[in-house]
Motif scaffolding. Sequence first.
Motif, PDB file in Angstrom:
ATOM      1  N   GLY A   1      40.232  43.190  38.911  1.00 18.80           N
ATOM      2  CA  GLY A   1      41.258  43.875  39.891  1.00 18.80           C
ATOM      3  C   GLY A   1      40.520  43.789  41.337  1.00 18.80           C
ATOM      4  N   LEU A   2      39.369  43.976  41.397  1.00 15.21           N
ATOM      5  CA  LEU A   2      38.631  44.137  42.665  1.00 15.21           C
ATOM      6  C   LEU A   2      38.509  42.655  43.277  1.00 15.21           C
ATOM      7  CD1 LEU A   2      35.530  46.440  41.972  1.00 15.21           C
ATOM      8  CD2 LEU A   2      37.351  46.890  43.419  1.00 15.21           C
ATOM      9  N   GLN A   3      38.419  41.640  42.522  1.00 14.95           N
ATOM     10  CA  GLN A   3      38.379  40.118  43.190  1.00 14.95           C
ATOM     11  C   GLN A   3      39.806  39.827  43.449  1.00 14.95           C
ATOM     12  OE1 GLN A   3      36.814  38.222  39.772  1.00 14.95           O
ATOM     13  NE2 GLN A   3      34.814  39.178  39.796  1.00 14.95           N
ATOM     14  N   LEU A   4      40.748  40.152  42.794  1.00 15.04           N
ATOM     15  CA  LEU A   4      42.145  39.792  42.877  1.00 15.04           C
ATOM     16  C   LEU A   4      42.678  40.505  44.471  1.00 15.04           C
ATOM     17  CD1 LEU A   4      44.932  38.522  42.092  1.00 15.04           C
ATOM     18  CD2 LEU A   4      45.403  40.780  40.751  1.00 15.04           C
ATOM     19  N   ARG A   5      42.387  41.628  44.456  1.00 14.33           N
ATOM     20  CA  ARG A   5      42.648  42.486  45.689  1.00 14.33           C
ATOM     21  C   ARG A   5      42.008  41.728  46.768  1.00 14.33           C
ATOM     22  NH1 ARG A   5      43.666  47.755  47.423  1.00 14.33           N
ATOM     23  NH2 ARG A   5      42.463  48.406  49.162  1.00 14.33           N
ATOM     24  N   ALA A   6      40.671  41.452  46.657  1.00 11.97           N
ATOM     25  CA  ALA A   6      39.923  40.857  47.935  1.00 11.97           C
ATOM     26  C   ALA A   6      40.888  39.527  48.243  1.00 11.97           C
ATOM     27  CB  ALA A   6      38.368  40.559  47.335  1.00 11.97           C
ATOM     28  N   LYS A   7      41.213  38.715  47.272  1.00 10.73           N
ATOM     29  CA  LYS A   7      41.923  37.450  47.347  1.00 10.73           C
ATOM     30  C   LYS A   7      43.148  37.794  48.023  1.00 10.73           C
ATOM     31  CE  LYS A   7      44.722  35.406  45.096  1.00 10.73           C
ATOM     32  NZ  LYS A   7      45.584  34.778  44.285  1.00 10.73           N
ATOM     33  N   GLN A   8      43.757  38.828  47.523  1.00  6.32           N
ATOM     34  CA  GLN A   8      45.245  39.014  48.289  1.00  6.32           C
ATOM     35  C   GLN A   8      45.213  39.684  49.789  1.00  6.32           C
ATOM     36  OE1 GLN A   8      46.061  42.182  45.303  1.00  6.32           O
ATOM     37  NE2 GLN A   8      47.763  40.690  44.446  1.00  6.32           N
TER      38      GLN A   8
ATOM     39  N   ILE B   1      52.733  44.582  52.617  1.00  9.36           N
ATOM     40  CA  ILE B   1      51.545  44.313  52.091  1.00  9.36           C
ATOM     41  C   ILE B   1      50.309  45.351  52.289  1.00  9.36           C
ATOM     42  CG2 ILE B   1      50.535  42.818  53.971  1.00  9.36           C
ATOM     43  CD1 ILE B   1      49.429  41.008  51.926  1.00  9.36           C
ATOM     44  N   ASP B   2      50.521  46.027  53.516  1.00  6.81           N
ATOM     45  CA  ASP B   2      49.638  46.973  53.989  1.00  6.81           C
ATOM     46  C   ASP B   2      49.860  48.085  53.117  1.00  6.81           C
ATOM     47  OD1 ASP B   2      48.984  45.695  56.195  1.00  6.81           O
ATOM     48  OD2 ASP B   2      49.891  47.093  57.806  1.00  6.81           O
ATOM     49  N   ARG B   3      50.887  48.611  52.743  1.00  6.73           N
ATOM     50  CA  ARG B   3      50.921  49.738  51.715  1.00  6.73           C
ATOM     51  C   ARG B   3      50.713  49.411  50.334  1.00  6.73           C
ATOM     52  NH1 ARG B   3      56.289  52.564  51.830  1.00  6.73           N
ATOM     53  NH2 ARG B   3      55.292  54.214  50.881  1.00  6.73           N
ATOM     54  N   ARG B   4      51.074  48.178  49.986  1.00  3.16           N
ATOM     55  CA  ARG B   4      50.597  47.726  48.505  1.00  3.16           C
ATOM     56  C   ARG B   4      49.007  47.857  48.459  1.00  3.16           C
ATOM     57  NH1 ARG B   4      50.196  42.576  46.671  1.00  3.16           N
ATOM     58  NH2 ARG B   4      51.397  41.607  48.387  1.00  3.16           N
ATOM     59  N   LEU B   5      48.231  47.157  49.573  1.00  3.21           N
ATOM     60  CA  LEU B   5      46.916  47.136  49.493  1.00  3.21           C
ATOM     61  C   LEU B   5      46.305  48.500  49.751  1.00  3.21           C
ATOM     62  CD1 LEU B   5      46.383  43.465  50.679  1.00  3.21           C
ATOM     63  CD2 LEU B   5      46.244  44.225  48.149  1.00  3.21           C
TER      64      LEU B   5
END
Length: 205
Positions: free
Chosen positions: A49-56, A11-15
């Motif tokens: 996309g920004l909102q989804l990333r913040a949730k992830q 998840i580190d690399r994905r985000l």
Amino acid sequence: MSKRHSTKHKIDRRLGENLWGRPKSPLNARAYGPGQHGQRRKGKTSDYGLQLRAKQKLKGYYGSITEKAFRRLYTEANRVKGDTGENLIGLLESRLDAIIYRAKFVPTVFAARQFVSHGHILVNGKRVNIPSYQVKVGDKIEIRERSKQLGIVLEAVQLAERDVPEYIETDHSKMTATFVRVPALSDVPYPVQMEPNLVVEFYSR
């Protein structure tokens, strides 16, 4: 119990961020996304996309929380008075596994979940084996007597990479902790920037 099948630090690399601030993160060596297209330049991210990333990011930080459980926390945060984003952080930090991690009884959030599930923790003198258990202000958390000398505990206490936050009082000589107050976002020692306001926007769509 939900189980995380993928490697924790993927998840580190994905985000693209060292989510837990750990020296072992693969992002320290390869600061780009996984896969054959990981090094491509990314275009402008949409609001969604920004909102989804913040949730992830926020959901991923706390380990193996399922989407159903995370949404339930959001619903509760939205129901009570006050800022929904701040309420969400308070609920996440009130989880028993989060407090075990913050108190430095274990080295990772994943270990905290397992540690609680295996029955090593007492809350106000009673054994609790539910990682999502909501701890109340003033509750006393302690490691069971027979578990205090486990290697994972002794290792975690010595970790220099993070400190115990002020909203938890910890006595490592007795392996006890007290939840002093529900923290605000600014109190929580996240290694990366968390944006619960964007998480609220995500679920409010």
